[in-house]
Design a protein around this motif. Sequence first.
Motif, mmCIF file in Angstrom:
data_model
loop_
_atom_site.group_PDB
_atom_site.id
_atom_site.type_symbol
_atom_site.label_atom_id
_atom_site.label_comp_id
_atom_site.label_asym_id
_atom_site.label_seq_id
_atom_site.Cartn_x
_atom_site.Cartn_y
_atom_site.Cartn_z
ATOM 1 N N ASP A 1 0.874 -1.295 -0.019
ATOM 2 C CA ASP A 1 0.057 0.080 -0.013
ATOM 3 C C ASP A 1 0.735 1.146 0.198
ATOM 4 O O ASP A 1 0.535 2.258 -0.616
ATOM 5 C CB ASP A 1 -0.817 -0.056 1.219
ATOM 6 N N HIS A 2 1.859 1.082 0.721
ATOM 7 C CA HIS A 2 2.846 2.346 0.868
ATOM 8 C C HIS A 2 3.789 2.373 -0.309
ATOM 9 O O HIS A 2 4.788 1.583 -0.109
ATOM 10 C CB HIS A 2 3.449 2.342 2.362
ATOM 11 N N LYS A 3 3.794 3.202 -1.070
ATOM 12 C CA LYS A 3 4.691 3.369 -2.173
ATOM 13 C C LYS A 3 5.506 4.552 -2.292
ATOM 14 O O LYS A 3 5.281 5.498 -1.909
ATOM 15 C CB LYS A 3 4.102 3.324 -3.666
ATOM 16 N N ILE A 4 6.771 4.056 -2.341
ATOM 17 C CA ILE A 4 8.064 5.295 -2.599
ATOM 18 C C ILE A 4 8.616 5.546 -3.999
ATOM 19 O O ILE A 4 8.099 4.631 -5.068
ATOM 20 C CB ILE A 4 8.936 5.000 -1.488
ATOM 21 N N ILE A 5 9.329 6.442 -3.959
ATOM 22 C CA ILE A 5 10.087 6.631 -5.237
ATOM 23 C C ILE A 5 11.496 6.304 -4.985
ATOM 24 O O ILE A 5 12.144 6.691 -4.066
ATOM 25 C CB ILE A 5 10.056 8.118 -5.562
ATOM 26 N N VAL A 6 12.105 5.352 -5.682
ATOM 27 C CA VAL A 6 13.506 4.933 -5.922
ATOM 28 C C VAL A 6 14.246 5.874 -7.055
ATOM 29 O O VAL A 6 14.123 5.664 -8.139
ATOM 30 C CB VAL A 6 13.766 3.601 -5.836
ATOM 31 N N ALA A 7 15.440 6.766 -6.556
ATOM 32 C CA ALA A 7 15.988 7.393 -7.718
ATOM 33 C C ALA A 7 17.476 6.640 -7.358
ATOM 34 O O ALA A 7 18.155 6.678 -6.642
ATOM 35 C CB ALA A 7 16.114 8.690 -7.190
ATOM 36 N N ILE A 8 17.961 6.328 -8.765
ATOM 37 C CA ILE A 8 18.978 5.522 -9.017
ATOM 38 C C ILE A 8 19.796 6.450 -9.886
ATOM 39 O O ILE A 8 19.593 6.327 -10.994
ATOM 40 C CB ILE A 8 19.131 4.366 -9.391
ATOM 41 N N ASP A 9 21.036 7.024 -9.475
ATOM 42 C CA ASP A 9 21.830 7.894 -10.452
ATOM 43 C C ASP A 9 23.195 7.532 -10.252
ATOM 44 O O ASP A 9 23.762 6.630 -9.462
ATOM 45 C CB ASP A 9 22.104 9.628 -9.736
ATOM 46 N N GLY A 10 24.073 7.682 -11.592
ATOM 47 C CA GLY A 10 25.522 7.263 -11.603
ATOM 48 C C GLY A 10 25.833 7.424 -13.263
ATOM 49 O O GLY A 10 24.935 7.865 -13.903
ATOM 50 N N LEU A 11 27.159 7.064 -13.105
ATOM 51 C CA LEU A 11 27.778 7.421 -14.675
ATOM 52 C C LEU A 11 27.243 6.354 -15.587
ATOM 53 O O LEU A 11 26.759 5.140 -15.162
ATOM 54 C CB LEU A 11 29.204 7.374 -14.354
ATOM 55 N N SER A 12 27.652 6.394 -16.627
ATOM 56 C CA SER A 12 27.312 5.703 -17.932
ATOM 57 C C SER A 12 28.157 4.243 -17.474
ATOM 58 O O SER A 12 29.286 4.172 -17.042
ATOM 59 C CB SER A 12 27.996 5.921 -19.085
ATOM 60 N N GLY A 13 27.367 3.251 -17.678
ATOM 61 C CA GLY A 13 27.898 1.703 -17.637
ATOM 62 C C GLY A 13 27.999 1.239 -16.408
ATOM 63 O O GLY A 13 28.899 0.295 -15.864
ATOM 64 N N GLY B 1 25.887 0.148 -14.262
ATOM 65 C CA GLY B 1 25.144 -1.083 -14.050
ATOM 66 C C GLY B 1 23.984 -0.539 -13.169
ATOM 67 O O GLY B 1 23.110 -1.436 -12.615
ATOM 68 N N LYS B 2 23.603 0.908 -13.240
ATOM 69 C CA LYS B 2 22.321 1.336 -12.511
ATOM 70 C C LYS B 2 21.034 0.906 -13.067
ATOM 71 O O LYS B 2 20.055 0.798 -12.523
ATOM 72 C CB LYS B 2 22.477 2.798 -12.289
ATOM 73 N N SER B 3 21.138 0.606 -14.452
ATOM 74 C CA SER B 3 19.804 0.386 -15.166
ATOM 75 C C SER B 3 19.635 -1.003 -14.869
ATOM 76 O O SER B 3 18.058 -1.412 -14.500
ATOM 77 C CB SER B 3 19.781 0.298 -16.755
ATOM 78 N N THR B 4 20.232 -1.985 -14.881
ATOM 79 C CA THR B 4 20.209 -3.284 -14.526
ATOM 80 C C THR B 4 19.651 -3.554 -13.113
ATOM 81 O O THR B 4 18.676 -4.049 -12.618
ATOM 82 C CB THR B 4 21.571 -4.227 -14.518
ATOM 83 N N MET B 5 20.306 -2.674 -12.082
ATOM 84 C CA MET B 5 19.905 -2.706 -10.747
ATOM 85 C C MET B 5 18.552 -2.296 -10.630
ATOM 86 O O MET B 5 17.840 -2.727 -9.785
ATOM 87 C CB MET B 5 20.768 -1.825 -10.090
ATOM 88 N N ALA B 6 18.334 -1.159 -11.243
ATOM 89 C CA ALA B 6 16.873 -0.496 -11.164
ATOM 90 C C ALA B 6 15.828 -1.325 -11.726
ATOM 91 O O ALA B 6 14.610 -1.604 -11.096
ATOM 92 C CB ALA B 6 16.723 1.006 -11.962
ATOM 93 N N ARG B 7 16.096 -1.965 -12.858
ATOM 94 C CA ARG B 7 14.938 -2.960 -13.644
ATOM 95 C C ARG B 7 14.816 -3.998 -12.695
ATOM 96 O O ARG B 7 13.569 -4.584 -12.619
ATOM 97 C CB ARG B 7 15.703 -3.505 -14.850
ATOM 98 N N ARG B 8 15.721 -4.357 -12.125
ATOM 99 C CA ARG B 8 15.503 -5.855 -11.226
ATOM 100 C C ARG B 8 14.932 -5.393 -10.156
ATOM 101 O O ARG B 8 13.940 -6.166 -9.486
ATOM 102 C CB ARG B 8 16.946 -6.614 -11.058
ATOM 103 N N LEU B 9 15.310 -4.289 -9.340
ATOM 104 C CA LEU B 9 14.475 -4.016 -8.128
ATOM 105 C C LEU B 9 12.961 -3.684 -8.585
ATOM 106 O O LEU B 9 12.209 -4.197 -7.745
ATOM 107 C CB LEU B 9 15.059 -2.714 -7.532
#
Length: 232
Positions: free
Chosen positions: A4-16, A18-26
């Motif tokens: 019920d309780h939803k948050i926003i997760v912001a993942i920033d970092g440089l190219s390559g 691995g942040k997109s993989t981490m974000a997608r999997r989470l």
Amino acid sequence: MNNDHKIIVAIDGLSGSGKSTMARRLASQVGYRYIDSGAMFRAVTLFGLDSGCFTSPDDDPSALIESVGTLDINFEPQPDGTQHTMLNGRDVEAEIRQMRVNSMVSPVATIPEVRRRLAQIQQQLGKERGIVMDGRDIGTTVFPDAELKIYVDTPAEVRARRRYDEMIGAGADVSFEQILDNLVSRDKIDMSRAESPLRKAEDAVVLDNSDMTLEQQDAWILRQFQKAIERS
Ligand code: DC
């Protein structure tokens, strides 16, 4: 998990990093929507290239700026659980990953009017919360009130090695030096631009994932997520 309780997760970092993989999997693990903000910059870049209004970093950006407000950029869920980037109703997922887009996207991302327009769309996507968004300025500018902010800080050599292995595995003819140079020059543009440069938000948790397996990274981010849910 309390859904019920939803948050926003912001993942920033440089190219390559691995942040997109981490974000997608989470996102898939916790049932949130994943938003790849870099894909939106790539879609604007593709529009500039295809329409001919912004094909070199030295071009006058005014025509692109004029068009950006009229572009329809969104994401369409696919049967396999992934999402494809849509530009004016057209699936551009493959095109935005091409080399010609790679080499123009950082200059496009320095244009303040483009950044502001995309930030509006990103904020709209996060209105109901329940999203994991990755990018460069998500925790600092787009969602300064995100309940969980991660800053992925992985050395350039490690990022370049991963990209090199990936590209060689896919049969590309590239050298490690070429990849490292491209990453370092993109890092420089992303960190030194005047509008919303990449920097760590004060309240972000820093991760160097150099020595982590994917499974260790999944477990780490899930722990951060659970702590953020408890805190908020
Ligand atoms: O994450 P990516 O490599 O797909 O991002 C492409 C480019 O877009 C990259 O040069 C940085 C820029 N970008 C940005 O400036 N701000 C974001 N929130 C996301 C990406």
